[in-house]
Write a protein that holds these residues in place. Structure first.
Motif, PDB file in Angstrom:
ATOM      1  N   UNK A   1      -2.265   2.689  19.966  1.00 58.26           N
ATOM      2  CA  UNK A   1      -2.343   3.347  18.661  1.00 58.26           C
ATOM      3  C   UNK A   1      -2.595   4.849  18.777  1.00 58.26           C
ATOM      4  N   UNK A   2      -3.388   5.229  19.769  1.00 57.94           N
ATOM      5  CA  UNK A   2      -3.723   6.648  19.831  1.00 57.94           C
ATOM      6  C   UNK A   2      -2.478   7.503  20.142  1.00 57.94           C
ATOM      7  N   UNK A   3      -1.581   7.007  20.999  1.00 59.24           N
ATOM      8  CA  UNK A   3      -0.329   7.757  21.235  1.00 59.24           C
ATOM      9  C   UNK A   3       0.562   7.740  19.998  1.00 59.24           C
ATOM     10  N   UNK A   4       0.562   6.595  19.335  1.00 59.22           N
ATOM     11  CA  UNK A   4       1.394   6.459  18.139  1.00 59.22           C
ATOM     12  C   UNK A   4       0.942   7.446  17.061  1.00 59.22           C
ATOM     13  N   UNK A   5      -0.369   7.549  16.889  1.00 63.59           N
ATOM     14  CA  UNK A   5      -0.909   8.498  15.908  1.00 63.59           C
ATOM     15  C   UNK A   5      -0.586   9.934  16.316  1.00 63.59           C
ATOM     16  N   UNK A   6      -0.778  10.194  17.605  1.00 62.21           N
ATOM     17  CA  UNK A   6      -0.554  11.542  18.114  1.00 62.21           C
ATOM     18  C   UNK A   6       0.854  12.019  17.762  1.00 62.21           C
ATOM     19  N   UNK A   7       1.829  11.115  17.854  1.00 60.95           N
ATOM     20  CA  UNK A   7       3.217  11.502  17.581  1.00 60.95           C
ATOM     21  C   UNK A   7       3.659  11.139  16.166  1.00 60.95           C
ATOM     22  N   UNK A   8       2.696  10.718  15.367  1.00 56.27           N
ATOM     23  CA  UNK A   8       2.962  10.451  13.965  1.00 56.27           C
ATOM     24  C   UNK A   8       4.100   9.446  13.756  1.00 56.27           C
ATOM     25  N   UNK A   9       4.080   8.363  14.528  1.00 56.14           N
ATOM     26  CA  UNK A   9       5.141   7.359  14.412  1.00 56.14           C
ATOM     27  C   UNK A   9       4.747   6.273  13.418  1.00 56.14           C
ATOM     28  N   UNK A  10       5.769   5.613  12.899  1.00 54.21           N
ATOM     29  CA  UNK A  10       5.561   4.422  12.080  1.00 54.21           C
ATOM     30  C   UNK A  10       5.630   3.209  13.014  1.00 54.21           C
ATOM     31  N   UNK A  11       4.817   2.194  12.732  1.00 55.39           N
ATOM     32  CA  UNK A  11       4.900   0.960  13.519  1.00 55.39           C
ATOM     33  C   UNK A  11       5.483  -0.146  12.661  1.00 55.39           C
ATOM     34  N   UNK A  12       6.472  -0.828  13.202  1.00 62.21           N
ATOM     35  CA  UNK A  12       6.929  -2.067  12.588  1.00 62.21           C
ATOM     36  C   UNK A  12       6.409  -3.163  13.503  1.00 62.21           C
ATOM     37  N   UNK A  13       5.404  -3.883  13.017  1.00 61.62           N
ATOM     38  CA  UNK A  13       4.697  -4.821  13.881  1.00 61.62           C
ATOM     39  C   UNK A  13       5.069  -6.253  13.519  1.00 61.62           C
ATOM     40  N   UNK A  14       5.834  -6.876  14.394  1.00 59.21           N
ATOM     41  CA  UNK A  14       6.293  -8.248  14.174  1.00 59.21           C
ATOM     42  C   UNK A  14       5.198  -9.199  14.646  1.00 59.21           C
ATOM     43  N   UNK A  15       4.481  -9.777  13.678  1.00 61.26           N
ATOM     44  CA  UNK A  15       3.323 -10.613  14.020  1.00 61.26           C
ATOM     45  C   UNK A  15       3.558 -12.070  13.635  1.00 61.26           C
ATOM     46  N   UNK A  16       4.820 -12.480  13.753  1.00 61.79           N
ATOM     47  CA  UNK A  16       5.157 -13.824  13.302  1.00 61.79           C
ATOM     48  C   UNK A  16       4.458 -14.930  14.093  1.00 61.79           C
ATOM     49  N   UNK A  17       4.045 -14.612  15.332  1.00 59.19           N
ATOM     50  CA  UNK A  17       3.347 -15.619  16.141  1.00 59.19           C
ATOM     51  C   UNK A  17       1.824 -15.462  16.105  1.00 59.19           C
TER      52      UNK A  17
ATOM     53  N   UNK B   1      -2.359  -4.746  14.801  1.00 59.43           N
ATOM     54  CA  UNK B   1      -2.456  -3.301  15.004  1.00 59.43           C
ATOM     55  C   UNK B   1      -2.771  -2.590  13.686  1.00 59.43           C
ATOM     56  N   UNK B   2      -2.404  -3.226  12.574  1.00 57.95           N
ATOM     57  CA  UNK B   2      -2.651  -2.611  11.270  1.00 57.95           C
ATOM     58  C   UNK B   2      -4.145  -2.492  10.969  1.00 57.95           C
ATOM     59  N   UNK B   3      -4.956  -3.311  11.656  1.00 59.92           N
ATOM     60  CA  UNK B   3      -6.388  -3.289  11.350  1.00 59.92           C
ATOM     61  C   UNK B   3      -7.107  -2.190  12.125  1.00 59.92           C
ATOM     62  N   UNK B   4      -6.383  -1.499  12.991  1.00 59.16           N
ATOM     63  CA  UNK B   4      -7.029  -0.468  13.797  1.00 59.16           C
ATOM     64  C   UNK B   4      -7.136   0.828  13.000  1.00 59.16           C
TER      65      UNK B   4
ATOM     66  N   UNK C   1       1.666   1.355   9.371  1.00 56.75           N
ATOM     67  CA  UNK C   1       2.160   0.100   9.935  1.00 56.75           C
ATOM     68  C   UNK C   1       2.752  -0.806   8.864  1.00 56.75           C
ATOM     69  N   UNK C   2       3.963  -1.281   9.127  1.00 53.93           N
ATOM     70  CA  UNK C   2       4.513  -2.358   8.308  1.00 53.93           C
ATOM     71  C   UNK C   2       4.351  -3.624   9.127  1.00 53.93           C
ATOM     72  N   UNK C   3       3.590  -4.582   8.601  1.00 59.68           N
ATOM     73  CA  UNK C   3       3.413  -5.847   9.314  1.00 59.68           C
ATOM     74  C   UNK C   3       4.471  -6.823   8.823  1.00 59.68           C
ATOM     75  N   UNK C   4       5.157  -7.437   9.785  1.00 56.66           N
ATOM     76  CA  UNK C   4       6.171  -8.429   9.469  1.00 56.66           C
ATOM     77  C   UNK C   4       5.628  -9.777   9.902  1.00 56.66           C
ATOM     78  N   UNK C   5       5.705 -10.755   9.033  1.00 58.01           N
ATOM     79  CA  UNK C   5       5.288 -12.086   9.453  1.00 58.01           C
ATOM     80  C   UNK C   5       6.044 -13.133   8.647  1.00 58.01           C
ATOM     81  N   UNK C   6       5.616 -14.371   8.758  1.00 58.67           N
ATOM     82  CA  UNK C   6       6.337 -15.394   8.012  1.00 58.67           C
ATOM     83  C   UNK C   6       5.821 -16.776   8.316  1.00 58.67           C
ATOM     84  N   UNK C   7       6.540 -17.748   7.821  1.00 58.45           N
ATOM     85  CA  UNK C   7       6.083 -19.132   7.873  1.00 58.45           C
ATOM     86  C   UNK C   7       6.797 -19.946   8.946  1.00 58.45           C
TER      87      UNK C   7
END
Ligand SMILES: Cc1ncc(COP(=O)(O)O)c(C=O)c1O
Lengths: 165, 387
Positions: B189-205, B217-220, B227-233
């Motif tokens: 996360x710290x590198x991601x923040x440093x470069x101001x990136x968006x995260x698409x986090x696939x947390x289906x499992x 990662x969204x809870x950090x 962060x956009x969290x992607x999940x499902x059923x």
């Protein structure tokens, strides 16, 4: 009881033929430990036996009937229902006996070759016992599910396609 | 010669390497497939029953574009309880047609032409193509086997350019089963923040993690808004065929995704949404039971594979193991093909999940113990023959 013992019991309860080596890998202990654990659980009467669930209706030319009998009894001071239950459960044709809450006392499951045989057991053996007040016999017409297993269904049938992302 | 009407970017997409194995395997008899990327359980009965019931009651019309409000509330509650993050059901939750659609929407909502999006290979096969179809450029980073296929902050640092807009992460991972723990996520996360990136986090499992509950990662700190969290059923509730997933994230991105969704999909299937609501409300016991069973099978397969000389780490989640086949000297493709032809066991060669998957195969253990035992016997025989 230890967590692994419960895991082992649940596995064996579902499939008594699971082999020791497979179980040992699944619950992450050695095969020897599995053997020891099973021996211990047998000794403690946690494991009482290993049986196979048979769907007799799929066995060619096999005839058999089963009935559930609601039994009302007069409990006896000092021993309650236990004494009468033990007189009933010793008959080999009796497969299960439970003490029930509700409108009757004992639920008795009986198996025989014919309806005649079961009827005779009820009229001659069961209802003639001293403390038995009444019996109501329900013959089982069809088994849909028994001990968590659904009969008449192809459980092994994998409906998924072979390879997916 | 007749004109091709096909769009260039579609024509340029590589066909999935998985397809080939599917075609091969389905022509053979007596195949044990460790190639299936979905649960071997049928959806829990209470979920099926709830969906029946909704149909009986006549819930057969469209729902709100973003999905049934009750379902969005249930999703928001679940995420709050599990990861302590709060999302507004009205504006930060979108119910989609599988996680697949959520991934597509997220990418289309944020990618401008020529934007670079980082993906961490080996990974789920859809990320790269979905990025290309959105007009972006997928930039693969190779997670290393020596790190149990965990991405390192240094690797992200190296891959970032001025054009990098986002990174797609997936933990627990398909195909490696690897889970990033809290501190690993913090480092990343710290590198991601440093470069101001968006995260698409696939947390289906996320629900299928066997040692500790997988972290999001969204809870950090500092990540929720990027962060956009992607999940499902599909995976945790054994509902792959229902086609139901969701995305949660910052309001502006979820709004943008909803806009695309509204024009291109209207809404996710109504009866599936009713089933999903029941799954979230009363499905926990079933999930726990399935999870125990996966964990036991994971242990079985990891031990058996290591014993036969196909070394692999103990994956923390999902239902895949990703052993090395280097000992045999065969390429992933040849290994998988010969294994199928000679022993009738289908696995997926690692390279279809990205270059760094070469030298590995993906084995799914979402298959009965009986089949797994037999598959391990056959594979053992195969490995002995080829080493
Ligand atoms: C990592 C990953 N993401 C997303 C999906 C797609 O899931 P869904 O069925 O919800 O579209 C899968 C399915 O294999 C997957 O493994």
């Amino acid at each position: 009881m230890e967590q692994k013992e419960i895991e082992l019991l649940k596995l064996l309860e579902k499939n008594g033929r699971l082999d020791t080596v497979t179980i040992s890998k699944m619950i992450d202990i050695s095969p020897e430990e599995v053997e020891q654990m099973i021996a211990k659980l047998e000794k403690e009467n946690a494991i009482l036996g290993y049986s196979t669930l048979v769907d007799w209706s799929n066995v060619y030319e096999y005839e058999g009937v089963a009935a559930l009998i609601d039994v009302k009894v007069t409990p006896v001071r000092g021993v309650g229902f236990d004494k009468i239950a033990s007189r009933i459960y010793r008959f080999p044709e009796v497969k299960a006996v439970y003490l029930m809450s509700g409108s009757y006392d004992l639920s008795v499951s009986v198996e025989g070759r014919t309806m005649m045989e079961v009827s005779r057991f009820v009229s001659e053996k069961l209802s003639t016992l001293d403390t038995v007040i009444s019996t109501t016999t329900h013959f089982i017409l069809k088994k849909y599910k028994h001990d968590g297993i659904i009969f008449d269904e192809d459980n092994d049938d994998d409906k998924r396609i072979m390879v997916t992302p | 010669m007749s004109t091709s009407y096909l769009a260039k970017n579609v024509e340029n997409l590589k066909p999935s390497g998985i397809r080939k194995f599917f075609d091969l395997a389905s022509k053979m008899d007596n195949v044990i497939s460790l190639g299936v990327g979905e649960p071997d359980f049928v959806t829990p009965w209470n979920v099926i029953e709830a969906s029946y019931h909704s149909l009986e009651k006549g819930y057969t019309a469209y729902t709100a574009n973003a999905g049934l409000m009750e379902l969005r509330e249930a999703i928001s509650d679940y995420l709050n309880k599990t990861f302590s993050i709060s999302y507004e059901p009205e504006s930060q939750v979108l119910v989609t047609v599988g996680a697949s659609q959520a991934i597509d929407l997220a990418l289309r909502a944020v990618v401008d032409p020529e934007d670079e999006v980082l993906i961490v290979e080996p990974c789920f096969v859809s990320y790269g193509p979905a990025i290309s179809l959105a007009g972006g450029i997928p930039v693969p980073i190779s997670a290393q086997a020596k790190n149990e296929f965990k991405i390192t902050p240094e690797q992200i640092e190296e891959a970032v350019t001025e054009k990098t807009k986002a990174i797609v992460l997936c933990s627990p991972n398909n195909p490696t089963g690897t889970v990033l723990n809290q501190s690993e996520l913090e480092e990343v996360s710290s590198v991601i923040c440093k470069h101001d990136l968006l995260v698409i986090s696939d947390e289906i499992y996320a629900e299928l993690s066997y040692d500790d509950q997988a972290a999001s990662i969204a809870s950090i700190n500092g990540m929720t808004d990027r962060t956009v969290v992607i999940s499902g059923f599909s995976k945790s509730f054994a509902m792959t065929g229902w086609r139901l997933g969701y995305a949660v994230g910052p309001t502006d991105i979820i709004r943008a995704m909803t806009k695309i969704h509204q024009y291109t999909m209207m809404c996710a299937p109504t009866m599936a949404q009713h089933g999903a609501l029941e799954a979230l409300r009363n499905g926990n016991d079933s999930v726990m039971e399935m999870k125990t069973s996966y964990r036991q099978r994971r242990n079985l397969v990891v031990k058996a594979l290591n014993e036969m000389g196909l070394s692999c780490h103990l994956p923390g989640g999902a239902f895949y193991v990703f052993p090395s086949i280097r000992e045999t000297g065969l390429s992933s493709e040849t290994f998988a093909q010969k294994l199928l032809e000679e022993e009738g066991v289908a696995v997926v060669p690692g390279h279809v999940f990205g270059e760094s998957g070469e030298g590995y195969i993906r084995c799914s253990y979402a298959t009965s113990i009986k089949q797994l035992d037999e598959a391990m016997k056959r594979m053992n025989r195969f490995v002995e023959k080829h080493t």
